[in-house]
Design a protein around this motif. Structure first.
Motif, short mmCIF file in Angstrom:
data_model
loop_
_atom_site.label_atom_id
_atom_site.label_comp_id
_atom_site.label_asym_id
_atom_site.label_seq_id
_atom_site.Cartn_x
_atom_site.Cartn_y
_atom_site.Cartn_z
N VAL A 154 -4.00 0.25 -10.02
CA VAL A 154 -2.89 1.15 -9.70
C VAL A 154 -2.87 1.49 -8.22
O VAL A 154 -1.81 1.55 -7.59
CB VAL A 154 -2.98 2.44 -10.54
CG1 VAL A 154 -1.94 3.47 -10.08
CG2 VAL A 154 -2.79 2.12 -12.03
N ASP A 155 -4.05 1.69 -7.64
CA ASP A 155 -4.13 2.15 -6.25
C ASP A 155 -3.47 1.19 -5.27
O ASP A 155 -3.01 1.61 -4.21
CB ASP A 155 -5.59 2.37 -5.85
CG ASP A 155 -6.23 3.53 -6.60
OD1 ASP A 155 -5.50 4.24 -7.34
OD2 ASP A 155 -7.45 3.73 -6.47
N GLN A 156 -3.43 -0.10 -5.62
CA GLN A 156 -2.80 -1.06 -4.70
C GLN A 156 -1.32 -0.75 -4.48
O GLN A 156 -0.73 -1.19 -3.48
CB GLN A 156 -2.97 -2.48 -5.23
CG GLN A 156 -2.21 -2.78 -6.51
CD GLN A 156 -2.47 -4.16 -7.07
OE1 GLN A 156 -2.45 -5.13 -6.32
NE2 GLN A 156 -2.71 -4.26 -8.37
N TYR A 157 -0.71 -0.01 -5.40
CA TYR A 157 0.72 0.31 -5.28
C TYR A 157 0.96 1.71 -4.70
O TYR A 157 2.10 2.08 -4.45
CB TYR A 157 1.39 0.22 -6.65
CG TYR A 157 1.23 -1.13 -7.30
CD1 TYR A 157 1.86 -2.26 -6.78
CD2 TYR A 157 0.45 -1.30 -8.43
CE1 TYR A 157 1.72 -3.50 -7.36
CE2 TYR A 157 0.29 -2.55 -9.03
CZ TYR A 157 0.93 -3.63 -8.48
OH TYR A 157 0.79 -4.88 -9.06
N ALA A 158 -0.10 2.48 -4.52
CA ALA A 158 0.04 3.85 -4.01
C ALA A 158 0.55 3.83 -2.58
O ALA A 158 0.20 2.96 -1.78
CB ALA A 158 -1.29 4.58 -4.09
N ASN A 159 1.42 4.80 -2.27
CA ASN A 159 1.97 4.96 -0.92
C ASN A 159 2.72 3.72 -0.45
O ASN A 159 2.70 3.36 0.73
CB ASN A 159 0.84 5.30 0.07
CG ASN A 159 0.10 6.56 -0.32
OD1 ASN A 159 0.72 7.57 -0.63
ND2 ASN A 159 -1.22 6.48 -0.35
N THR A 160 3.36 3.04 -1.38
CA THR A 160 4.24 1.91 -1.06
C THR A 160 5.63 2.26 -1.57
O THR A 160 5.91 3.38 -1.97
CB THR A 160 3.75 0.62 -1.74
OG1 THR A 160 3.97 0.72 -3.16
CG2 THR A 160 2.27 0.37 -1.48
N ALA A 161 6.52 1.27 -1.58
CA ALA A 161 7.87 1.48 -2.09
C ALA A 161 7.92 1.52 -3.62
O ALA A 161 8.98 1.76 -4.21
CB ALA A 161 8.81 0.39 -1.58
N VAL A 162 6.79 1.26 -4.29
CA VAL A 162 6.75 1.25 -5.76
C VAL A 162 6.87 2.67 -6.29
O VAL A 162 6.08 3.55 -5.92
CB VAL A 162 5.45 0.61 -6.27
CG1 VAL A 162 5.36 0.73 -7.80
CG2 VAL A 162 5.38 -0.86 -5.86
N THR A 163 7.85 2.90 -7.14
CA THR A 163 8.06 4.22 -7.73
C THR A 163 7.69 4.28 -9.20
O THR A 163 7.35 5.34 -9.72
CB THR A 163 9.54 4.64 -7.60
OG1 THR A 163 10.36 3.64 -8.26
CG2 THR A 163 9.95 4.75 -6.14
N HIS A 164 7.80 3.14 -9.90
CA HIS A 164 7.51 3.07 -11.33
C HIS A 164 6.61 1.85 -11.58
O HIS A 164 6.77 0.82 -10.93
CB HIS A 164 8.79 2.90 -12.15
CG HIS A 164 9.73 4.04 -12.06
ND1 HIS A 164 10.35 4.43 -10.88
CD2 HIS A 164 10.19 4.90 -13.01
CE1 HIS A 164 11.13 5.47 -11.12
NE2 HIS A 164 11.05 5.77 -12.41
N LEU A 165 5.71 1.98 -12.54
CA LEU A 165 4.88 0.85 -12.95
C LEU A 165 5.04 0.65 -14.45
O LEU A 165 4.81 1.57 -15.24
CB LEU A 165 3.41 1.13 -12.60
CG LEU A 165 2.46 -0.07 -12.61
CD1 LEU A 165 2.93 -1.17 -11.66
CD2 LEU A 165 1.05 0.37 -12.24
#
Length: 272
Positions: free
Chosen positions: A18-29
């Motif tokens: 999950v952390d790889q998507y933190a503070n990026t443009a990803v809003t939903h997983l």
């Protein structure tokens, strides 16, 4: 599961996913918990690492690691979906579950590791009993037992996990009724969606936050309804919060006719 080593099957390894998507443009997983089998030890269907009579263990590396790593997490008492959902919230990402409604990978090989005991024991539940192709061997949602098999897993997901939303992926693999029975099937699937909507509302109250409902359907409204997935009606009845018109699998379409869907749906389009 299939791209990481056994020593990454830890709490820290799961959180790092999950952390790889933190503070990026990803809003939903969107987290997929199943094909025919579940990737965790389910109460309502086989786990991916469990093999039935005559079932062959996977040979390709990805599949072998999927089975072994999922089993390893279970043995270590780690539920990846619960951990991922919690970590998403910590990282300000909205966690959803995305359930494949009719996965038929490797359908030509009845003894393949990926198939559930439900599917193998009930060839009479296939769209075309005795058929050879994968479209023939998808489960027939016109049969009550098939609908209940899916609904039982939905109930389990909502009871076991606390997502922000549940997506029903009707495009995996997109054929849900016997040929010629799609119109009757559309009525059944709409009723199915009503029941799921009722469940998400109940669990929204229990969890103290909205649990939204989404669905993936074919690109064109007529194609969707023609295959039994009446997305227009689902939106008009308020059964979904999100509708994803999409091509199947490896095809790409950069001009999904959203305007046509909005035209067909009418005023309710503003609600999704």
């Amino acid at each position: 599961f299939g791209s990481r080593s056994a020593n990454q099957m830890t709490l820290e390894g799961l959180q790092a996913f999950v952390d790889q998507y933190a503070n990026t443009a990803v809003t939903h997983l969107f987290l997929c918990p199943n094909a025919m089998k579940a990737s965790f030890r389910s109460k309502t269907r086989d786990a991916i690492w469990e093999l039935g009579d005559g079932q062959k263990p996977p040979q390709e590396e990805f599949a072998r690691k999927w089975c072994e790593n999922a089993r390893l997490l279970d043995e270590r008492g780690l539920d990846p979906y619960a951990i991922w959902i919690a970590r998403c919230r910590e990282k300000k990402i909205s966690p959803w579950l995305s359930m494949r409604m009719n996965d038929v990978h490797n359908a030509d090989d009845v003894d393949n590791y990926i198939h559930s005991s439900f599917w193998r024991k009930h060839p009479e539940f296939w769209r075309v009993p005795g058929g050879k192709g994968w479209t023939d061997r998808a489960l027939d949602y016109g049969i009550p037992e098939v609908r209940e098999h899916a609904m039982a897993f939905i109930r389990e997901l909502l009871e076991r996990y606390d997502p922000d939303g549940l997506e029903l992926d009707w495009m995996r693999f997109g054929y849900h009724f016997r040929p010629g029975k799609e119109a009757e099937g559309a009525v059944l699937l709409t009723q199915f969606m009503r029941e799921v909507r009722g469940l998400t509302r109940q669990w929204s109250e229990k969890r103290g936050h909205p649990i939204k409902l989404g669905a993936r359907v074919p690109t064109l409204p007529d194609a969707a309804k023609g295959l039994g997935m009446d997305g227009v009606t689902w939106v008009r009845e308020g059964l979904v919060d999100m509708l994803v018109p999409t091509p199947f699998w490896a095809t790409t379409d950069f001009d999904i006719p959203i305007e046509l869907w909005r035209e067909r749906i009418g005023r309710s389009a503003k609600n999704v």
